[in-house]
Design a protein around this motif. Structure first.
Motif, PDB file in Angstrom:
ATOM      1  N   LEU A 136     -20.438   2.791  13.645  1.00 17.80           N
ATOM      2  CA  LEU A 136     -19.972   2.627  14.788  1.00 17.80           C
ATOM      3  C   LEU A 136     -19.292   2.016  15.798  1.00 17.80           C
ATOM      4  N   ALA A 137     -18.229   1.361  15.396  1.00 19.14           N
ATOM      5  CA  ALA A 137     -16.780   1.475  16.227  1.00 19.14           C
ATOM      6  C   ALA A 137     -16.180   2.772  16.502  1.00 19.14           C
ATOM      7  N   GLY A 162     -17.275   4.613  19.263  1.00 19.33           N
ATOM      8  CA  GLY A 162     -17.769   3.972  20.201  1.00 19.33           C
ATOM      9  C   GLY A 162     -15.786   4.328  20.046  1.00 19.33           C
ATOM     10  N   ILE A 170     -15.048   7.614  21.896  1.00 20.28           N
ATOM     11  CA  ILE A 170     -16.075   7.380  23.328  1.00 20.28           C
ATOM     12  C   ILE A 170     -15.439   6.320  24.186  1.00 20.28           C
ATOM     13  N   GLU A 211     -26.797   6.465  17.765  1.00 17.89           N
ATOM     14  CA  GLU A 211     -26.809   6.445  18.996  1.00 17.89           C
ATOM     15  C   GLU A 211     -25.898   6.500  19.978  1.00 17.89           C
ATOM     16  N   PHE A 212     -24.352   6.604  19.783  1.00 18.09           N
ATOM     17  CA  PHE A 212     -23.579   6.227  20.460  1.00 18.09           C
ATOM     18  C   PHE A 212     -23.594   7.729  20.313  1.00 18.09           C
ATOM     19  N   LEU A 253     -25.440   8.485  23.023  1.00 20.89           N
ATOM     20  CA  LEU A 253     -24.570   8.326  25.007  1.00 20.89           C
ATOM     21  C   LEU A 253     -23.736   9.483  24.955  1.00 20.89           C
TER      22      LEU A 253
END
Lengths: 618, 351
Positions: A278-279, A282, A285, A308-309, A312
């Motif tokens: 996730l990181a 993130g 992005i 999820e990312f 986004l």
């Protein structure tokens, strides 16, 4: 030594066979086996090794398969002509896998009853452990030199140029020179034993050839990482996961060599090993939003965590590149086995209506090319780009075209409005489709004191990036994203078509690591009198030629390495094609697809079709 | 309509800062939070701090996660790029943005749900990496947008508006930030602008991971008797260890301080902090002591506020990574692509 029986004629072939090494994980066999494969390449004979290894550090079975093919077939063929059986755990299974007329080479220190062997293969025993125990006292040396010793024996058995192996040993231990002489000694102990005690050569022989040309021997993960360097990636954030970790490691290595400022010693790159996937996405992005080319490398479980990312980045339109080195799923699945099983989860990653650009390289050279291209596409399309490798391409060494780069090439940074343009009064709407291609302009943060700033968000907004929950601007935006995806169809690598020599009603579609096996399978299928037009798909969204290829044939086989025919589903879904016209051919046991598997599956299907209907008369 | 633009006109004699900007140039759109929300006071403090520091608004990147607090970046610095990202993931987005361009000021705005629950991992890791940023948690101990569930910073034994008792232990983000290696750690109160504005200014000037926990009462769901994050409770239990004055680079110290009552802290960029000590024995540069002080007072039900820790010579992530001095996003093919000659050598090594 049990007598070699010959109820089947021993196989006799030059520069066209499969050698399979069965070892115990952690025994140091991999480097010796790779040296063998490399020696074949140095003799000018095309070779493709495949490492089949467990998710474990030490103790479980591992195999190393070396396909030798002067004809140039680089896919897995299926079957084993010469088994080097060094693992008692898998001995029975390994013997069972040998082709009739094939050869078994094993460690005969411990005698086996004759019933252990088959009578249709040639059995060659060599007391490797006994020799090693005699020659060496250190247990680790006994293990490591045993590996080199069987390579020595092989040079005699298949009549290989031993000088080539000697040279490779010299190269491998360059800088650790005191290791060279003992390794060469072990090599010759094995070779000399074979010459004196075994019938050399056997029916499988290696001859010097000139079929390698200028090709290079490299793995897809290193090649992808080099593509990222050449594509201008300056930020990499990743989390360790098999089989993609070596991609980030290679990027680190390449950057240390190619991206450090000579004067200051400072880095023109930033690499973060993140706390989780996730990181890592993130960070990618965040960097992409701020105008740096950034990427992550991961595998299926990582893609699941990033969902999820990814949504986004799709909705907020932020460039990002993801290398997904696919492994067998679902869940932890078989982490060290190959599959093409993340096609759907990447194509439609995240909740809500999303579609993503996927690239399917077939080998390390395309990993390099698509790896670099992905950054141009990400900037141009302002969206995540997935480069879908698999474990077979990523972690195995492949013979590939040399890397090439056009020094005149300029990066396509996409539509970025500058301070000068803003100052000159150019209208800026972050989500405004100025050119009709669905791609809006963006500004980098910090561009202009009073113009061009906007708020990036995952919530709905209007064309000027203002938050709104009204239906019309939402639909307007979602429609523009579809337009943008349509634009992508002509920007991504096109499918490659190879038509059969004679007109045919049947076609085959395949992609990624299936390609080399398909090259050989086609020959096998044609040898049975069938003809197939071929299309290798290299990207999603599909170019219009995909739909027309399907339309031009009665039906088309879709060959994949997953259970659910994922690419076929994508074609059906995106091209509006009747599923009946697409026949799935699926291989998903975690090993690389073989030419024989494809030829058998497609051949049997075509055989049935060509059976002439019997006219029934009463 | 879900977007409210603020009118542009303003009083002609509004004071201007060194760049000629007025206070209004640092505002954003109209807040859509509840009237009286503590978060709006923090927004005002951020605007005040940036105005007083004469920061060019577009040189700030404001990044947030999801929640009431994460909505606030729309309400300040309208000429800055903002990024309202994913719940609990502001730190990773900000880290990536910071790697891409080291020259901007990074303002991360988060809440207690965003940072102490779903984003606890990212909170921890960005602080231990030393990302050069101001990390503000607008801490109200409650989930506002979803109507009043406890967050992980709610104190054990405190009561929700519906009368439920919180039985879980609370997470103290300040204690964690100290332990994780943040090089600037502070706690303040949204109701104490005098304390908060200079802390934000000092944090912006700090070159490293600056963490500020701001207790910010939720007027809708956590401002009742029995709450330990209400205006009344925080005012009654606020134990400020110091008050500070922030002085920008090269500004002479004009205020006369009584000897021994003030500690001057010089920051990397030349700015100075004058700290008026309220707790005589408080040592600003000792993590261990700060943690002890914090826990000792927490046990007594007191909320310690002020600048709690500053590292004397902080290093940020770019220093750790030894990245080039120019922003990575300004590099292009000539600096990034090694070209065919390097490829020839690589090809040769692979045969």
């Amino acid at each position: 030594m049990p007598p070699a029986n010959s109820s089947a004629t021993p196989i006799s072939r030059v520069n066209d066979f499969v050698v399979r090494f069965a070892n115990v994980n952690g025994s140091g066999s991999a480097s010796a086996n790779e040296m063998f494969a490399r020696a074949v390449m140095r003799m000018g004979v095309p070779v493709s090794p495949r490492n089949i290894f467990p998710s474990n550090i030490q103790g479980l079975p591992t195999w190393y398969e070396v396909r030798v093919s002067e004809a140039g077939y680089l896919g897995a063929r299926g079957g084993t002509d010469l088994m080097v059986a060094m693992n008692p755990q898998t001995f029975d299974k390994d013997i069972a896998g040998i082709e009739p007329g094939g050869y078994l080479f094993y460690d005969s220190t411990k005698p086996y009853p004759a019933s252990k062997f088959r009578d249709d293969i040639t059995v060659i025993g060599m007391p490797l452990t006994a020799i090693c125990n005699r020659e060496y006292s250190d247990p680790r040396q006994r293990q490591l030199f045993k590996n080199i010793m069987y390579i020595g024996a092989l040079t005699a058995l298949i009549d290989m140029d031993v000088a080539v192996v000697e040279k490779l040993i010299g190269e491998q231990y360059k800088g650790k020179d005191k290791l060279i002489a003992p390794n060469i000694k072990a090599l010759h102990i094995g070779r000399d034993y074979a010459i004196l005690n075994l019938q050399c050569p056997i029916g499988l022989k290696l001859r010097q050839a000139d079929k390698v040309g200028d090709r290079i021997f490299v793995d897809g993960n290193s090649a992808s990482a080099l593509g990222a360097v050449y594509g201008g990636a300056s930020v990499c954030a990743w989390y360790p996961i098999t089989p993609s970790s070596s991609l980030a490691d290679a990027f680190t290595r390449h950057c240390a060599r190619l991206r450090v400022d000579a004067e200051t010693g400072k880095a023109r790159y930033a690499i973060i090993q993140a706390e989780d996937e996730l990181a890592s996405i993130g960070m990618v992005i965040g960097a992409g939003w701020n105008g740096a080319r950034s990427f992550t490398a991961t595998s299926g479980p990582g893609i699941s965590l990033m969902q999820e990312f990814i949504g986004l980045a799709y909705f907020a339109e932020i460039p990002a590149v993801l290398f997904d080195v696919q492994r067998a799923g679902p869940s932890t699945g078989m982490p060290t086995r190959t599959q093409q099983c993340d096609i759907i989860s990447c194509a439609y990653a995240s909740h809500g209506d999303t579609k993503h650009v996927l690239l399917f390289p077939e080998d390390p050279t395309e990993c390099f090319e698509f790896g670099a291209l992905a950054f141009d596409l990400a900037d141009r399309l302002q969206t995540p780009i997935f480069v879908l490798l698999d474990l077979d391409i990523g972690m195995n060494t492949h013979l590939s075209r040399p890397f090439a780069w056009d020094d005149a090439k300029v990066y396509d940074r996409g539509k970025v409005m500058t301070a000068e343009e803003l100052e000159a009064g150019r209208d800026f709407g972050r989500y405004l489709d100025v050119d009709g291609d669905g791609i809006p302009y963006r500004t980098y943060p910090g561009t202009h004191p009073t113009k061009g700033s906007y708020f990036t968000r995952g919530t709905s907004r209007d064309r000027y990036a203002r938050y709104t929950e009204e239906g019309a601007p939402y639909v307007d935006n979602m429609q523009r994203l579809v337009r943008k995806f349509d634009t992508a169809k002509d920007l991504v690598p096109r499918p490659l078509i190879a038509n059969a020599d004679k007109p045919t009603k049947y076609g085959v579609i395949y992609y990624g690591s299936t390609a080399p096996a398909m090259d050989e399978a086609i020959g096998m299928i044609e040898a049975k009198g069938h003809a197939l037009d071929r299309m290798r798909i290299r990207a999603f969204p599909f170019h219009s030629s995909v739909a027309s290829f399907v339309a031009d044939h009665d039906f088309v086989f879709v060959v994949e390495q997953n259970r659910d025919a994922q690419l076929r589903s994508l074609i059906v879904n995106e091209c509006g094609i009747d599923p009946v016209r697409l026949v799935p051919v699926l291989h998903y046991d975690g090993t690389p697809i073989t030419a024989r598997f494809i030829a058998k599956a497609i051949g049997e299907h075509l055989d049935q079709l060509t059976v002439k209907p019997v006219k029934v008369t009463s | 309509m879900t977007y409210l633009a603020k009118p542009k006109f303003h009083h002609p004699n509004l004071p201007k800062n060194a760049l000629g900007y007025t206070h209004r140039d640092y505002e954003g759109t109209v807040s859509t939070l509840c009237a009286g929300c503590g978060h709006d006071s923090i927004t005002a403090a951020i605007i005040q701090a940036c105005f007083e520091l004469s920061i060019e608004p577009h040189r700030v990147a404001k990044i947030s996660g999801i929640g009431c607090s994460s909505k606030t970046p729309t309400y300040f610095l309208g000429n800055s790029h903002g990024f309202n990202s994913v719940h609990g993931r502001m730190p990773s987005v900000l880290t990536g943005a910071n790697l891409a361009n080291r020259d901007l000021i990074y303002l991360g705005v988060s809440g207690d749900g965003d940072s102490a629950s779903i984003g606890l991992g990212q909170f921890a890791h960005c602080l231990r990496r030393g990302v050069n940023m101001v990390y503000i948690v607008e801490n109200n101990g409650v989930y506002g947008l979803t109507k009043g569930q406890f967050s992980a910073t709610a104190d054990r034994g405190s009561k929700s508006k519906r009368g439920m008792m919180n039985t879980d232990n609370s997470i103290d983000l300040v204690a964690m930030a100290l332990q994780l290696g943040a090089s600037f750690v502070a706690r303040s109160f949204s109701g104490d602008k005098q304390q908060l504005v200079p802390i934000i200014k000092a944090a912006i000037a700090h070159k490293g991971a600056a963490f500020i926990d701001v207790i910010s009462p939720c007027v809708a769901f956590n401002n009742h008797a029995g709450s330990t994050k209400s205006f009344d409770f925080v005012r009654e239990h606020n134990e400020a260890v110091n008050r500070l004055d922030f002085m920008a680079s090269r500004m002479p110290i004009e205020v006369q301080y009584e000897p021994g009552s003030v500690e001057i802290v010089e920051q990397h960029d030349g700015s100075r902090l004058a700290l008026r000590k309220l707790a005589a024995d408080y040592e600003l540069h000792d993590r261990g002591a700060a943690l002890g002080f914090l826990q000792h007072h927490a046990a007594k039900g007191q909320i310690v506020t002020g600048l709690l820790y500053v590292e004397k010579d902080p290093e940020d992530l770019h220093a750790h990574l030894r990245t080039v001095d120019v922003p990575l996003n300004t590099l292009n093919a000539p600096e990034l692509c090694p070209g065919q000659s390097a490829l020839d050598r690589i090809n040769a090594s692979l045969r």
